[in-house]
Design an enzyme around this catalytic site. Structure first.
Site, short mmCIF file in Angstrom:
data_model
loop_
_atom_site.label_atom_id
_atom_site.label_comp_id
_atom_site.label_asym_id
_atom_site.label_seq_id
_atom_site.Cartn_x
_atom_site.Cartn_y
_atom_site.Cartn_z
NE ARG A 24 -1.45 2.51 2.84
CZ ARG A 24 -1.03 3.67 3.34
NH1 ARG A 24 -0.90 4.75 2.58
NH2 ARG A 24 -0.66 3.74 4.61
CD GLU A 154 -3.56 12.24 5.68
OE1 GLU A 154 -2.88 12.37 4.64
OE2 GLU A 154 -4.79 12.35 5.70
#
Length: 520
Positions: A24, A154
Site C-alpha cells: 500500500r 493522518e
C-alpha cells in the site's frame, strides 16, 4: 505518571506487532506499480515465509486492477488461515470504502482520519465535531458489516505539535467506538527520536487501555531510530516496508526495524529474519527500484570486508565481527579483492576456493590483485583462479577457449553466430541463431557443450558498464549473474566489444564449473 519501564521497554518477553505496508504505502513510491500477480506473490511471501504479523495491501476504490488484486489475496488468505492479518486503507466516506472492501472479501479497514487540525480544516473544510461525526458514522457502518476497524490519525506528528488539544479531543471522541488499533503516523517524517518518545509516551499514558502503533517516514533518515523510540515509549506495533519503499524518502526498512528491535531492545518478534534478503530481492525485482549495495542487512556489500587489516583481524580472532552475522540472514561473509587487499584477504578467498599457494606465489598474486584494483577493476572470488593462472603461467581453468567467432546482425533479421572453440584440447565448430548476437552465441555454445553433458544455467541479471565520460573505444565491462541451482554466480568479462565481453564472462563460468566437476 507512568514511567517508560511500565510500558515494557526493558521487558524481553514483550511482543511488538510488525505491520508491513509495502503493497500500500510502498506502492506510493514514484514509478512503482505492482501487478496483481506480483502483489499476490509478495503477500504470500510476507505472511508465509517472512511471517510478519499483518500486511496492508491496498487503498480502497483506487482502480479495478487493484480490486482484482485485493480480491485474489483475500481468497488465498481465507484458505491459508491469514484472513485476519490483511488490511486495506479506507476513507471517511460512510459506505463506499467499506462496501469496496466487503466486495473483495476483506475483513479489516484502516480508516484514514485527520490527525491534525490544520488538515481537518484546510483539506476537508470541516471542524472537529463534523469530522468526528463522519468518522463515527463510517465506523458504525463498518461494524454492521463485520469489519475490524483500525484508525490512522493522518499528520498526527504535526497535529500533536501544533494542536495537541485537537488530537486529544479527537481521541476522546473515538476511544469508546470499538476501534481496535490507533495508528500514529509521522506523515512527513519530521520527528526526532526524542519527539517520538515524548509524544507517544504521552498518548500511552493518557489512553492506557488503547493499542497504539507508530507509522514512520524517513525524510530525515531517522525512521529506524524513531521506531526504536516509539517502542521504548510504549507503542504496541510499528509499520515498515521492504527496502524502505514509500513516498518521498520512503518508510522504515523492514530488515532494519526487525534486527534493531531484536538486538537493541530485546523485544519478541514473529519475523523469520533468514527470509529478509529473499523478500528484499523479490520486491527489488518487482518494483524496479535497486537496493543500494551498502543498505544494512540486505545490501550486496554489507558483509564484505575490504580493508586488509579487517581480514587480518578476523583471521586472528574475528575481531571485526558483530552480532550482525551474515549466517543469520542466509548470507556469507566475504573479503574483497582490490587495491586495499592484504595477505589475509587473499588467504580468506583461497580458503573458500580450496586453493593452496606458496608464500612466494601468494606475493605475486597479491601484487596482481592490487594492480587490478588500482585501475578500478572489480575482482571477485570467481576471478581469482584466472588471476592465479595468469600469474603462475598455468593452464589451469582453461577447459574451454574461444578460437574464432563471427556474428552477424541486421535490422529485422535474426542474428547468427559461428564459433570455433577448444574444449579440453578438442576443437569444435557450431552455428547458432538468436535474438541478438549474444543469444546466438549462447545457442551455438550450448550445442558444443551438449557433447560434455553441460548446459548453461539461466541468467539472473546482465549488466554492462563503461567508465563515466568514456569514449567510443572504451573498455566495456559485462557482469552476468547466473542461477547455478543452489547459488548465484557472478562472472565478468572486459573488452572493447560489448558482445565479446559477454562471451568472455560466459566462458569464465563454464571454466569454473568444469573445474569443479573434476575436482574431488
Amino acid at each position: 505518571m507512568t514511567d517508560s519501564k511500565s510500558h515494557g521497554m526493558n521487558n524481553p518477553s514483550r511482543r511488538i506487532e510488525i505491520m508491513d505496508t509495502t503493497l500500500r504505502d510502498g506502492e506510493q513510491t514514484q514509478g512503482v506499480s505492482f501487478s496483481p500477480e506480483e502483489k499476490i506473490s509478495i503477500a504470500k511471501a510476507l505472511l508465509e515465509r517472512v511471517r510478519v504479523d499483518r500486511i496492508e495491501i491496498a487503498s480502497a476504490r483506487v482502480s479495478d486492477r487493484e480490486k482484482e488484486a485485493v480480491t485474489q489475496i483475500n481468497a488465498w488468505t481465507r484458505e491459508a488461515g491469514f484472513s485476519d492479518r490483511v488490511e486495506v486503507l479506507g476513507f471517511v466516506d460512510h459506505t463506499r470504502s467499506v462496501d469496496w472492501i466487503m466486495e473483495t472479501g476483506g475483513g479489516t479497514i484502516n480508516l484514514l482520519t485527520k490527525g491534525s487540525e490544520k488538515h481537518c480544516r484546510t483539506q476537508l473544510g470541516k471542524n472537529l465535531e463534523t469530522h468526528t461525526q463522519d468518522i463515527l458514522e463510517t465506523v458504525a457502518y463498518a461494524h454492521t458489516k463485520g469489519l475490524i476497524v483500525n484508525v490512522y490519525l493522518e499528520d498526527w506528528s504535526n497535529g500533536y505539535r501544533d494542536s495537541p488539544q485537537y488530537v486529544f479531543a479527537l481521541m476522546d471522541n473515538l476511544r469508546g467506538a470499538g476501534i481496535q488499533r490507533f495508528m500514529l503516523p509521522d506523515t512527513l517524517g519530521v520527528m526526532t527520536p526524542e519527539e517520538v518518545y515524548a509524544s507517544i509516551h504521552d498518548m500511552c499514558v493518557r489512553y492506557p487501555e488503547l493499542h497504539f502503533e507508530f507509522h514512520p517516514h524517513n525524510d530525515y533518515g531517522l525512521a529506524t531510530a524513531n521506531v526504536m523510540a516509539a517502542v521504548q515509549a510504549g507503542a504496541a506495533g510499528v509499520h515498515c516496508t521492504v527496502n524502505c519503499l514509500g513516498e518521498r524518502a520512503g518508510n522504515a526498512s523492514l530488515a532494519e526495524v526487525v534486527v534493531t528491535l531484536k538486538d537493541k531492545l530485546g523485544v519478541e518478534l514473529t519475523v523469520n529474519e533468514s527470509q529478509l534478503v529473499r523478500i528484499s530481492d523479490m520486491v527489488e525485482r518487482f518494483s524496479g527500484k535497486r537496493v543500494s549495495a551498502n543498505a544494512p542487512i540486505v545490501g550486496a556489500d554489507v558483509f564484505t570486508q575490504t580493508a586488509g587489516i579487517h581480514a587480518d583481524g578476523d583471521h586472528k580472532g574475528n575481531l571485526y565481527q558483530s552480532r550482525l552475522k551474515p549466517e543469520r540472514f542466509s548470507r556469507v561473509r566475504s573479503y574483497a579483492l582490490g587495491k586495499m587487499s592484504g595477505k589475509a584477504s587473499l588467504r580468506k578467498n583461497l580458503e573458500r576456493l580450496g586453493i593452496e599457494l606458496t608464500a612466494e606465489q601468494e606475493r605475486h598474486v597479491l601484487k596482481r590483485i592490487v594492480s587490478l584494483g588500482d585501475s578500478k577493476q572489480t575482482i571477485t572470488t570467481d576471478d581469482l583462479p584466472f588471476i592465479i593462472a595468469d600469474v603462475l603461467e598455468s593452464e589451469s581453468y582453461q577447459h574451454i577457449r574461444l578460437l574464432n567467432y563471427a556474428i552477424t546482425s541486421g535490422l529485422d533479421l535474426e542474428s547468427t553466430a559461428s564459433i570455433r572453440v577448444a574444449v579440453r584440447g578438442e576443437a569444435h565448430t557450431a552455428a547458432g541463431k538468436g535474438n541478438g548476437g549474444f543469444d546466438a552465441f549462447i545457442d551455438a555454445l550450448n550445442q558444443v557443450m551438449a557433447h560434455y553433458d553441460y548446459t548453461l544455467p539461466p541468467l539472473l541479471d546482465y549488466e554492462v558498464r563503461i567508465p563515466k565520460g568514456g569514449h567510443t573505444n572504451a573498455l566495456t565491462e559485462c557482469i552476468i549473474s547466473w542461477d547455478c541451482e543452489h547459488r548465484t554466480r557472478v562472472t565478468r568479462g572486459v573488452h572493447v566489444n560489448q558482445v565479446f565481453a559477454s562471451m568472455l564472462a560466459t566462458l569464465k563460468l563454464i571454466n569454473i564449473e568444469l573445474e569443479e566437476r573434476q575436482t574431488p
